[in-house]
Design an enzyme around this catalytic site. Structure first.
Site, short mmCIF file in Angstrom:
data_model
loop_
_atom_site.label_atom_id
_atom_site.label_comp_id
_atom_site.label_asym_id
_atom_site.label_seq_id
_atom_site.Cartn_x
_atom_site.Cartn_y
_atom_site.Cartn_z
N GLY A 43 12.69 3.54 7.43
CA GLY A 43 12.23 4.88 7.75
C GLY A 43 12.38 5.23 9.23
N ASP A 51 9.43 4.84 12.04
CA ASP A 51 9.36 3.71 12.98
C ASP A 51 10.72 3.63 13.68
OD1 ASP A 51 6.66 2.47 12.18
OD2 ASP A 51 7.67 2.82 10.28
N TYR A 89 0.87 -1.18 0.00
CA TYR A 89 0.00 0.00 0.00
C TYR A 89 0.90 1.23 0.00
CZ TYR A 89 -4.61 2.08 0.30
OH TYR A 89 -5.77 2.74 0.00
N HIS A 123 7.39 5.57 1.11
CA HIS A 123 8.07 4.37 0.61
C HIS A 123 8.93 4.74 -0.60
CE1 HIS A 123 4.38 2.42 2.51
NE2 HIS A 123 5.36 1.80 3.12
P1 AMP Z 1 5.54 -0.24 6.19
O1 AMP Z 1 5.09 -0.53 4.80
O2 AMP Z 1 4.60 0.64 6.96
O3 AMP Z 1 6.01 -1.44 6.95
O4 AMP Z 1 6.84 0.67 6.03
C1 AMP Z 1 7.93 0.26 5.23
C2 AMP Z 1 9.08 1.19 5.48
O5 AMP Z 1 8.67 2.52 5.18
C3 AMP Z 1 9.56 1.21 6.95
O6 AMP Z 1 10.97 1.30 6.96
C4 AMP Z 1 8.91 2.46 7.49
O7 AMP Z 1 9.62 3.01 8.57
C5 AMP Z 1 8.96 3.36 6.28
N1 AMP Z 1 7.99 4.45 6.37
C6 AMP Z 1 6.63 4.35 6.46
N2 AMP Z 1 6.08 5.59 6.57
C7 AMP Z 1 7.10 6.47 6.54
C8 AMP Z 1 7.19 7.91 6.61
N3 AMP Z 1 6.11 8.67 6.72
N4 AMP Z 1 8.40 8.47 6.53
C9 AMP Z 1 9.53 7.70 6.43
N5 AMP Z 1 9.51 6.36 6.36
C10 AMP Z 1 8.32 5.75 6.42
#
Ligand code: AMP
Length: 295
Positions: free
Chosen positions: A159, A162, A44, A49
Site C-alpha cells: 500500500g 506506507d 486485523y 487490505h
Molecule cells: P499492515 O497490515 O498494516 O502491515 O498493512 C499491510 C499492507 O496493507 C501494507 O502494504 C500497507 O501499506 C497496506 N495498507 C494498510 N492500510 C492501507 C490503506 N489505508 N490504504 C492502502 N494500503 C494500506
C-alpha cells in the site's frame, strides 16, 4: 435471500503455518507453471487490505496472503503485545477475496537464535519515519526478504499509505535482484478521508473525529500546490496549521521529499511526496500524498 455468486464463498482456502511447508507449496506451484501473487499483512484486516488482494487477484494464478505481526519491526516501547488481532475474521475476509493460501507463520519459527542476517537500506533506515522508529525499516526489509523467499511471488502488492516502506521494498527488490514485480496499492480511506489503518481501532470518539486533520491538511497543501506554490516550507506550514486545530493530536513530523530519493526538497521542481505523522495519545497515524505537475 441473496444467493448471487458474487456474495457466496467459492474458494477452498488453505492455511499454512510451517515455513518449509509454505516454501514447498510455492515450489510445487512454480513447477506446475503457476504464477504467485502475494499480499503481506499484519492481520486485523480491513477494506484497504482487501483492495490490495483485489489488485493482486487478476495478476496471478495463486493468491497468497500472509498474516504475521513481525516483532522485528516494533521498537521496545511500541505496541507489539497489544496490536489488534482477529484471526477468525481475517480468514473470512481472505475467503471472500478468493485467497488461495493464507500463510500464518509463528514468530519463533521465523526468528530462531541462529538467524543473524538483516537487510538494511542505509539511505532510508534512519530518516523520516526511520528516525522516529529506529530499526523499523530493517525489520520490515528483513521480514519481507524472508517472506519473498518462502512464498516465491511473481507479483507482490504494497500500500502507498506506507510510502517509505514501499520505497524500501522497491529499493531492496532492485538491489538484491528479487524476481518480483512490486505493485503499489492506492491509499484507501474512510468516508471522511481518514486513511484506513488497523491502529484506528485505538482512537476514542473525539480522537477519531479529529483524526481527519491528516487528510484535510494534505488537501490544503495540494490546493496550495495547484495554485502554483512551489516552496516546500509554505506547504509544510499549511499542514502544520491544519493539524494544530486538532487539540488532541500532535504533529510528529511533516516532510516533503523527492518521490524517488526521499531526500528533503526545498523548491519543488520534481514529483514530491508530503509525509506526515500525527500522534493521538500513544497512537501514531500516518498519511501522505504525491504532488506532481499532473496531479
Ligand atoms: P499492515 O497490515 O498494516 O502491515 O498493512 C499491510 C499492507 O496493507 C501494507 O502494504 C500497507 O501499506 C497496506 N495498507 C494498510 N492500510 C492501507 C490503506 N489505508 N490504504 C492502502 N494500503 C494500506
Amino acid at each position: 435471500m441473496d444467493v448471487s455468486p458474487t456474495t457466496s464463498i467459492v474458494t477452498d482456502m488453505e492455511i499454512i503455518n510451517g515455513l518449509m511447508d509454505m516454501q514447498a507449496a510455492a515450489q510445487r506451484l512454480k513447477r506446475e507453471g503457476k504464477t504467485i501473487g502475494f499480499v503481506p499483512t499484519m492481520g486485523y484486516l480491513h477494506d484497504a487490505h482487501a483492495s490490495l488482494m483485489r489488485l493482486a487477484r487478476p495478476r496471478c494464478d495463486v493468491l497468497v496472503v500472509s498474516i504475521f505481526v513481525n516483532p522485528a519491526q516494533f521498537g521496545p516501547a511500541e505496541d507489539l503485545d497489544t496490536y489488534p488481532r482477529d484471526f477468525e475474521r481475517d480468514q473470512e475476509i481472505c475467503r471472500e477475496e478468493q485467497v488461495d493460501i493464507l500463510f500464518y507463520p509463528a514468530a519463533d519459527e521465523m526468528y530462531t537464535d541462529s538467524v543473524q542476517t538483516i537487510v538494511d537500506d542505509p539511505s532510508l533506515s534512519d530518516v523520516i519515519e526511520g528516525e522516529k522508529r529506529p530499526g523499523h525499516f530493517r525489520g520490515v526489509a528483513t521480514v519481507v526478504a524472508k517472506l519473498f523467499n518462502l512464498v516465491l511471488p511473481d507479483v507482490a502488492v504494497f500500500g502507498e499509505k506506507d510510502a517509505q516502506q514501499l520505497r524500501v521494498i522497491r529499493n531492496m527488490v532492485n538491489s538484491l535482484h528479487f524476481p518480483v514485480e512490486i505493485v503499489p496499492g492506492p491509499i484507501v480511506r474512510e468516508p471522511d478521508g481518514l486513511a484506513m489503518s488497523s491502529r484506528n481501532a485505538y482512537l476514542d470518539a473525539e480522537q477519531r473525529s479529529q483524526a481527519v486533520c491528516l487528510f484535510q491538511s494534505l488537501e490544503k497543501a495540494e490546493v496550495l500546490f495547484k495554485s502554483g506554490e512551489r516552496d516546500a516550507a509554505a506547504l509544510a506550514d499549511a499542514v502544520r496549521a491544519r493539524v494544530a486545530e486538532a487539540d488532541r493530536g500532535q504533529l510528529d513530523y511533516v516532510a516533503i521529499v523527492d518521490e524517488q530519493t526521499f531526500l528533503p526538497v526545498e523548491n519543488i521542481t520534481v514529483p514530491v511526496r508530503i509525509l506526515l505523522v500525527v500522534r493521538f495519545g500513544n497512537t501514531r497515524l500516518l498519511d501522505n500524498r504525491l504532488l506532481t505537475e499532473a496531479s
